[in-house]
Design a protein around this motif. Structure first.
Motif, PDB file in Angstrom:
ATOM      1  N   PRO A   6       0.798  -1.228   0.000  1.00  0.00           N
ATOM      2  CA  PRO A   6       0.000   0.000   0.000  1.00  0.00           C
ATOM      3  C   PRO A   6       0.832   1.279   0.000  1.00  0.00           C
ATOM      4  O   PRO A   6       0.323   2.337  -0.338  1.00  0.00           O
ATOM      5  N   CYS A   7       2.119   1.191   0.362  1.00  0.00           N
ATOM      6  CA  CYS A   7       2.945   2.401   0.469  1.00  0.00           C
ATOM      7  C   CYS A   7       3.489   2.894  -0.870  1.00  0.00           C
ATOM      8  O   CYS A   7       4.215   3.867  -0.912  1.00  0.00           O
ATOM      9  N   TYR A   8       3.143   2.220  -1.957  1.00  0.00           N
ATOM     10  CA  TYR A   8       3.559   2.622  -3.303  1.00  0.00           C
ATOM     11  C   TYR A   8       5.065   2.568  -3.504  1.00  0.00           C
ATOM     12  O   TYR A   8       5.633   3.350  -4.255  1.00  0.00           O
ATOM     13  N   SER A   9       5.719   1.624  -2.853  1.00  0.00           N
ATOM     14  CA  SER A   9       7.161   1.443  -3.036  1.00  0.00           C
ATOM     15  C   SER A   9       7.473   0.733  -4.346  1.00  0.00           C
ATOM     16  O   SER A   9       8.617   0.739  -4.801  1.00  0.00           O
ATOM     17  N   GLY A  10       6.470   0.080  -4.929  1.00  0.00           N
ATOM     18  CA  GLY A  10       6.691  -0.720  -6.126  1.00  0.00           C
ATOM     19  C   GLY A  10       7.050  -2.152  -5.805  1.00  0.00           C
ATOM     20  O   GLY A  10       7.293  -2.952  -6.695  1.00  0.00           O
ATOM     21  N   LYS A  11       7.081  -2.484  -4.512  1.00  0.00           N
ATOM     22  CA  LYS A  11       7.400  -3.845  -4.073  1.00  0.00           C
ATOM     23  C   LYS A  11       6.126  -4.543  -3.595  1.00  0.00           C
ATOM     24  O   LYS A  11       5.115  -3.908  -3.329  1.00  0.00           O
ATOM     25  N   ALA A  12       6.216  -5.836  -3.455  1.00  0.00           N
ATOM     26  CA  ALA A  12       5.112  -6.606  -2.881  1.00  0.00           C
ATOM     27  C   ALA A  12       5.032  -6.310  -1.383  1.00  0.00           C
ATOM     28  O   ALA A  12       6.056  -6.064  -0.733  1.00  0.00           O
ATOM     29  N   LEU A  66     -10.109   4.298  12.667  1.00  0.00           N
ATOM     30  CA  LEU A  66      -9.514   4.313  11.330  1.00  0.00           C
ATOM     31  C   LEU A  66     -10.532   4.103  10.217  1.00  0.00           C
ATOM     32  O   LEU A  66     -10.192   4.214   9.036  1.00  0.00           O
ATOM     33  N   LYS A  67     -11.764   3.809  10.572  1.00  0.00           N
ATOM     34  CA  LYS A  67     -12.812   3.590   9.568  1.00  0.00           C
ATOM     35  C   LYS A  67     -13.173   4.893   8.865  1.00  0.00           C
ATOM     36  O   LYS A  67     -12.986   5.970   9.402  1.00  0.00           O
ATOM     37  N   GLY A  68     -13.697   4.756   7.681  1.00  0.00           N
ATOM     38  CA  GLY A  68     -14.244   5.907   6.974  1.00  0.00           C
ATOM     39  C   GLY A  68     -13.257   6.615   6.059  1.00  0.00           C
ATOM     40  O   GLY A  68     -13.657   7.451   5.266  1.00  0.00           O
ATOM     41  N   ILE A  69     -11.976   6.323   6.178  1.00  0.00           N
ATOM     42  CA  ILE A  69     -10.989   6.940   5.288  1.00  0.00           C
ATOM     43  C   ILE A  69     -10.330   5.844   4.467  1.00  0.00           C
ATOM     44  O   ILE A  69      -9.845   4.862   5.002  1.00  0.00           O
ATOM     45  N   LYS A  70     -10.338   6.039   3.171  1.00  0.00           N
ATOM     46  CA  LYS A  70      -9.670   5.107   2.265  1.00  0.00           C
ATOM     47  C   LYS A  70      -8.402   5.789   1.765  1.00  0.00           C
ATOM     48  O   LYS A  70      -8.453   6.858   1.147  1.00  0.00           O
ATOM     49  N   TRP A  71      -7.250   5.191   2.072  1.00  0.00           N
ATOM     50  CA  TRP A  71      -5.961   5.727   1.651  1.00  0.00           C
ATOM     51  C   TRP A  71      -5.662   5.214   0.258  1.00  0.00           C
ATOM     52  O   TRP A  71      -5.658   4.017   0.016  1.00  0.00           O
ATOM     53  N   LEU A  72      -5.412   6.124  -0.681  1.00  0.00           N
ATOM     54  CA  LEU A  72      -5.325   5.790  -2.094  1.00  0.00           C
ATOM     55  C   LEU A  72      -3.919   5.810  -2.679  1.00  0.00           C
ATOM     56  O   LEU A  72      -3.620   5.045  -3.594  1.00  0.00           O
ATOM     57  N   LYS A  73      -3.053   6.693  -2.178  1.00  0.00           N
ATOM     58  CA  LYS A  73      -1.724   6.813  -2.781  1.00  0.00           C
ATOM     59  C   LYS A  73      -0.787   7.553  -1.838  1.00  0.00           C
ATOM     60  O   LYS A  73      -1.202   8.444  -1.119  1.00  0.00           O
ATOM     61  N   LEU A  74       0.475   7.162  -1.891  1.00  0.00           N
ATOM     62  CA  LEU A  74       1.522   7.829  -1.112  1.00  0.00           C
ATOM     63  C   LEU A  74       2.646   8.248  -2.043  1.00  0.00           C
ATOM     64  O   LEU A  74       3.085   7.469  -2.895  1.00  0.00           O
TER      65      LEU A  74
END
Length: 126
Positions: A6-12, A66-74
């Motif tokens: 999810p951190c957009y590192s490009g890794k698994a 933590l509910k209610g917010i969807k994190w989309l990109k870092l």
């Protein structure tokens, strides 16, 4: 890629933030910040609290919080090593709250290393 981090590192996820979520110490402040972002995205409140400096962390944090917010990109903009035990990370996080349109949060975060472990201190939001 299967199961991207999810951190957009490009890794698994298994090769990036998951080992930190399971107890491996972050090697630097940027990796800790990325793992904390992933913890918010995956709703892991215990990890978020464990990696937050005791003087500034909230008393409690639950999955309900933590509910209610969807994190989309870092996007990490900069990582500055101030000295051996202090660092700064500037990032932009894109998120969506409920049915609202996408928003961006830019933060300048402060980190310190205590007993060999990087911890989040606080951040200033632009």
């Amino acid at each position: 890629m299967r199961n991207p981090c999810p951190c957009y590192s490009g890794k698994a996820y298994a090769d990036c933030c998951q080992p930190l979520h399971h107890g491996l110490a972050a090697p630097n402040a940027e990796r800790l910040m990325r793992s904390r972002y992933s913890a918010y995205a995956l709703k892991l409140p215990d990890y978020i609290l464990q990696t937050w400096q005791a003087d500034t962390r909230p008393t409690t944090l639950t999955q309900e919080d933590l509910k209610g917010i969807k994190w989309l990109k870092l996007q990490v903009l900069s990582h500055t090593q101030v000295d051996a035990d202090h660092a700064l990370v500037k990032f932009v996080a894109t998120f969506q709250s409920g049915q609202q349109k996408k928003e961006q949060l830019t933060e300048h975060s402060r980190f310190s290393r205590e007993s060999g472990q990087w911890l989040y201190i606080d951040g200033q939001i632009d």
